[in-house]
Design a protein around this motif. Structure first.
Motif, PDB file in Angstrom:
ATOM      1  N   VAL A 144     -40.709 -27.662-118.611  1.00 19.32           N
ATOM      2  CA  VAL A 144     -41.948 -28.064-119.274  1.00 19.32           C
ATOM      3  C   VAL A 144     -41.838 -29.538-119.662  1.00 19.32           C
ATOM      4  CG1 VAL A 144     -42.458 -25.753-120.151  1.00 19.32           C
ATOM      5  CG2 VAL A 144     -41.059 -27.314-121.537  1.00 19.32           C
ATOM      6  N   HIS A 145     -42.958 -30.131-119.995  1.00 22.75           N
ATOM      7  CA  HIS A 145     -42.927 -31.511-120.480  1.00 22.75           C
ATOM      8  C   HIS A 145     -41.919 -31.587-121.629  1.00 22.75           C
ATOM      9  CE1 HIS A 145     -44.093 -35.479-121.753  1.00 22.75           C
ATOM     10  NE2 HIS A 145     -43.910 -34.999-122.961  1.00 22.75           N
ATOM     11  N   SER A 146     -41.068 -32.608-121.576  1.00 26.02           N
ATOM     12  CA  SER A 146     -39.966 -32.668-122.526  1.00 26.02           C
ATOM     13  C   SER A 146     -40.040 -33.904-123.415  1.00 26.02           C
ATOM     14  CB  SER A 146     -38.652 -32.685-121.739  1.00 26.02           C
ATOM     15  OG  SER A 146     -37.576 -33.015-122.579  1.00 26.02           O
ATOM     16  N   GLU A 151     -36.139 -41.787-122.409  1.00 26.86           N
ATOM     17  CA  GLU A 151     -36.804 -42.796-121.586  1.00 26.86           C
ATOM     18  C   GLU A 151     -37.222 -44.001-122.435  1.00 26.86           C
ATOM     19  OE1 GLU A 151     -38.934 -43.349-117.694  1.00 26.86           O
ATOM     20  OE2 GLU A 151     -37.084 -42.494-118.391  1.00 26.86           O
ATOM     21  N   VAL A 194     -36.714 -35.744-123.069  1.00 21.98           N
ATOM     22  CA  VAL A 194     -36.630 -36.660-121.924  1.00 21.98           C
ATOM     23  C   VAL A 194     -37.414 -37.933-122.243  1.00 21.98           C
ATOM     24  CG1 VAL A 194     -37.412 -37.009-119.529  1.00 21.98           C
ATOM     25  CG2 VAL A 194     -36.213 -34.897-120.171  1.00 21.98           C
ATOM     26  N   LYS A 203     -41.646 -35.531-104.337  1.00 23.31           N
ATOM     27  CA  LYS A 203     -42.492 -36.717-104.372  1.00 23.31           C
ATOM     28  C   LYS A 203     -41.943 -37.732-105.378  1.00 23.31           C
ATOM     29  CE  LYS A 203     -46.753 -36.736-106.385  1.00 23.31           C
ATOM     30  NZ  LYS A 203     -46.798 -38.095-106.876  1.00 23.31           N
ATOM     31  N   GLY A 204     -42.204 -39.015-105.147  1.00 22.97           N
ATOM     32  CA  GLY A 204     -41.823 -40.051-106.106  1.00 22.97           C
ATOM     33  C   GLY A 204     -42.465 -39.759-107.463  1.00 22.97           C
ATOM     34  N   GLY A 205     -41.711 -39.862-108.516  1.00 23.49           N
ATOM     35  CA  GLY A 205     -42.236 -39.646-109.865  1.00 23.49           C
ATOM     36  C   GLY A 205     -42.265 -38.192-110.303  1.00 23.49           C
ATOM     37  N   SER A 206     -41.858 -37.274-109.402  1.00 24.31           N
ATOM     38  CA  SER A 206     -41.929 -35.853-109.766  1.00 24.31           C
ATOM     39  C   SER A 206     -40.853 -35.479-110.789  1.00 24.31           C
ATOM     40  CB  SER A 206     -41.780 -34.983-108.512  1.00 24.31           C
ATOM     41  OG  SER A 206     -40.560 -35.264-107.854  1.00 24.31           O
ATOM     42  N   GLY A 207     -39.765 -36.242-110.802  1.00 24.15           N
ATOM     43  CA  GLY A 207     -38.700 -35.945-111.764  1.00 24.15           C
ATOM     44  C   GLY A 207     -37.346 -35.666-111.113  1.00 24.15           C
ATOM     45  N   LYS A 208     -37.147 -36.134-109.875  1.00 23.59           N
ATOM     46  CA  LYS A 208     -35.864 -35.908-109.180  1.00 23.59           C
ATOM     47  C   LYS A 208     -34.695 -36.519-109.954  1.00 23.59           C
ATOM     48  CE  LYS A 208     -37.318 -38.201-105.613  1.00 23.59           C
ATOM     49  NZ  LYS A 208     -38.716 -38.373-106.009  1.00 23.59           N
ATOM     50  N   THR A 209     -34.869 -37.766-110.372  1.00 23.37           N
ATOM     51  CA  THR A 209     -33.764 -38.449-111.050  1.00 23.37           C
ATOM     52  C   THR A 209     -33.503 -37.811-112.410  1.00 23.37           C
ATOM     53  OG1 THR A 209     -34.334 -40.480-109.896  1.00 23.37           O
ATOM     54  CG2 THR A 209     -32.992 -40.707-111.867  1.00 23.37           C
ATOM     55  N   THR A 210     -34.582 -37.521-113.117  1.00 27.41           N
ATOM     56  CA  THR A 210     -34.450 -36.873-114.426  1.00 27.41           C
ATOM     57  C   THR A 210     -33.708 -35.548-114.288  1.00 27.41           C
ATOM     58  OG1 THR A 210     -36.557 -37.863-115.073  1.00 27.41           O
ATOM     59  CG2 THR A 210     -35.783 -35.985-116.381  1.00 27.41           C
ATOM     60  N   ASN A 261     -42.058 -29.056-112.475  1.00 23.88           N
ATOM     61  CA  ASN A 261     -41.715 -29.986-113.553  1.00 23.88           C
ATOM     62  C   ASN A 261     -42.980 -30.463-114.255  1.00 23.88           C
ATOM     63  OD1 ASN A 261     -40.099 -31.525-115.236  1.00 23.88           O
ATOM     64  ND2 ASN A 261     -40.014 -33.267-113.826  1.00 23.88           N
ATOM     65  N   LYS A 262     -42.801 -30.845-115.519  1.00 23.74           N
ATOM     66  CA  LYS A 262     -43.879 -31.357-116.360  1.00 23.74           C
ATOM     67  C   LYS A 262     -45.008 -30.330-116.467  1.00 23.74           C
ATOM     68  CE  LYS A 262     -42.934 -35.969-114.545  1.00 23.74           C
ATOM     69  NZ  LYS A 262     -43.486 -37.222-114.072  1.00 23.74           N
TER      70      LYS A 262
HETATM   71  N1  LIG Z   1     -39.895 -32.684-117.894  1.00 24.06           N
HETATM   72  C1  LIG Z   1     -40.242 -33.945-118.197  1.00 24.06           C
HETATM   73  N2  LIG Z   1     -40.787 -34.234-119.399  1.00 24.06           N
HETATM   74  C2  LIG Z   1     -41.155 -35.490-119.712  1.00 24.06           C
HETATM   75  N3  LIG Z   1     -41.047 -36.540-118.893  1.00 24.06           N
HETATM   76  C3  LIG Z   1     -40.515 -36.334-117.682  1.00 24.06           C
HETATM   77  C4  LIG Z   1     -40.073 -35.041-117.272  1.00 24.06           C
HETATM   78  N4  LIG Z   1     -39.569 -35.142-116.000  1.00 24.06           N
HETATM   79  C5  LIG Z   1     -39.697 -36.431-115.664  1.00 24.06           C
HETATM   80  N5  LIG Z   1     -40.254 -37.162-116.654  1.00 24.06           N
HETATM   81  C6  LIG Z   1     -40.596 -38.603-116.619  1.00 24.06           C
HETATM   82  O1  LIG Z   1     -41.371 -38.859-115.448  1.00 24.06           O
HETATM   83  C7  LIG Z   1     -41.046 -40.112-114.898  1.00 24.06           C
HETATM   84  C8  LIG Z   1     -40.617 -39.957-113.454  1.00 24.06           C
HETATM   85  O2  LIG Z   1     -39.415 -39.208-113.410  1.00 24.06           O
HETATM   86  P1  LIG Z   1     -38.235 -39.550-112.397  1.00 24.06           P
HETATM   87  O3  LIG Z   1     -37.155 -38.585-112.680  1.00 24.06           O
HETATM   88  O4  LIG Z   1     -37.900 -40.994-112.454  1.00 24.06           O
HETATM   89  O5  LIG Z   1     -38.941 -39.205-111.016  1.00 24.06           O
HETATM   90  P2  LIG Z   1     -38.434 -39.425-109.516  1.00 24.06           P
HETATM   91  O6  LIG Z   1     -36.956 -39.652-109.561  1.00 24.06           O
HETATM   92  O7  LIG Z   1     -38.798 -38.175-108.802  1.00 24.06           O
HETATM   93  O8  LIG Z   1     -39.185 -40.596-108.984  1.00 24.06           O
HETATM   94  C9  LIG Z   1     -39.957 -40.707-115.791  1.00 24.06           C
HETATM   95  O9  LIG Z   1     -40.574 -41.567-116.703  1.00 24.06           O
HETATM   96  C10 LIG Z   1     -39.377 -39.500-116.499  1.00 24.06           C
HETATM   97  O10 LIG Z   1     -38.852 -39.809-117.758  1.00 24.06           O
END
Ligand SMILES: Nc1ncnc2c1ncn2[C@@H]1O[C@H](COP(=O)(O)OP(=O)(O)O)[C@@H](O)[C@H]1O
Ligand SMILES: [Mg+2]
Length: 327
Positions: free
Chosen positions: A234-236, A243, A239, A8-15, A210-211
């Motif tokens: 876990v929440h990081s 950001e 990261v 899903k969007g915002g799940s953390g794929k890019t991270t 994630n998170k």
């Molecule tokens: N494990 C994590 N701990 C803290 N923040 C996170 C974590 N994973 C993702 N984030 C934050 O969540 C937001 C969405 O992550 P992102 O990787 O851009 O999602 P996606 O690519 O799936 O849309 C970003 O602000 C990112 O920094």
């Protein structure tokens, strides 16, 4: 090995694409990160605070030239115009080795945070109504279709949100697809969608939570995902600091850029790499899928579009693999 991050969007794929790529690079493995999302953020995610990443020249706008290059002298592809994203390589096609010394890598790879990076390019206003994002992803599909990568080499693709990838054969080009899921009902609903497609086509997926912030989160994921749950991050704060443009604190080993990432999250990255490495490539299967999706595309739209029988592009006795690279 090719790895996709979906969810899903915002799940953390890019991270996670960025963390995983940096984790592999820090271990000395050849790795190419590929930004395949409509919103291109992988370069920023890879670059540490204070570094201005250089976006690579995107693949999408050069699709025609990329086709012409990969087509090589393959006599079964009658023209560059009749080459579609699913056209499989055959005798005469140009095959690529990961980060090879070829025209495509030379033009399209930049570096961000020490990691080689390629990108499809933004979906811009010029594309509205005339093209869909799939045509840009087509460049990645063709790239992976012509890539002869070995064990211990990694192409990591940050994908578009949702189930877009299923519109093409792209989702069959990976050795392992990581489904990033937050411990929420929406997070796991995307997982179910993927799981059903994956089962149908025999695709390997693994869920990475994630998170995750508490025991209840983890229980929720375990309950909803069962054995497909590989590991979780876990929440990081690390990261979050990145950001916010704050530099991560220096670790004892300055050559490891992820040295101060939370130990739990570092461990999760190790588990993810082990999962990738655990299943060696099956070239026959990979190629069989490629041919299957090509024939589907041919029948459903491409034969009509090109006025040709594109099934004829399939070279019957040919399976790409390490041996064909040497021909
Ligand atoms: N494990 C994590 N701990 C803290 N923040 C996170 C974590 N994973 C993702 N984030 C934050 O969540 C937001 C969405 O992550 P992102 O990787 O851009 O999602 P996606 O690519 O799936 O849309 C970003 O602000 C990112 O920094
Ligand atoms: Mg993203």
């Amino acid at each position: 090995m090719r790895i996709a991050f979906v969810g899903k969007g915002g799940s953390g794929k890019t991270t996670m694409s960025a963390l995983f790529s940096r984790h592999l690079a820090a271990a000395g493995a050849p790795v190419l990160a590929i930004d395949g999302d409509i919103n291109q953020h992988l370069a920023e995610a890879l670059a540490p605070a204070g570094d201005t990443p250089v976006a690579p020249p995107p693949l999408g706008p050069r699709l025609h030239d990329i086709k012409a290059y990969l087509r090589g002298t393959n006599p079964r592809i009658t023209s560059t115009e009749s080459m579609i994203k699913t056209t499989p390589p055959g005798r005469g096609s140009r095959l690529l080795s990961l980060l090879g010394d070829d025209e495509l890598h030379t033009r399209h790879v930049s570096r961000a945070g020490g990691v080689p990076l390629m990108a499809t390019g933004e979906f811009d206003d010029n594309d509205l109504g005339v093209a869909c994002y799939h045509s840009k992803l087509g460049a990645v599909e063709l790239y992976l279709g012509h890539l002869i990568d070995g064990p211990g080499e990694y192409a990591v693709v940050d994908m578009t949100a949702g189930a877009d990838a299923f519109a093409s054969g792209l989702f069959t080009r990976f050795d392992l697809t990581f489904l990033v899921a937050e411990p929420t009902r929406k997070g796991v609903s995307v997982y179910r969608q993927y799981r059903d497609h994956a089962r149908e086509f025999g695709i390997r997926i693994a869920v990475v939570g994630n998170k995750v912030t508490c025991e209840e989160d983890l229980l929720f994921l375990k309950e909803q995902v069962g054995d497909d749950l590989l590991t979780h991050l876990v929440h990081s704060d690390w990261v979050r600091a990145a950001e916010q443009g704050r530099a991560a604190p220096a670790g004892p080993n300055t050559s490891d850029p992820l040295g101060t990432l939370e130990p739990h999250n570092r461990h999760a990255l190790t588990v993810m790499r082990e999962a990738v490495d655990a299943h060696p490539r099956d070239w026959d299967r990979l190629h069989r899928h490629a041919v299957e999706f090509h024939l589907r595309n041919a029948r459903s739209w491409a034969d009509a579009r090109t006025g040709e029988d594109l099934a004829a592009q399939v070279d019957p006795e040919y399976v790409p693999g390490p041996a064909t690279l040497l021909l």
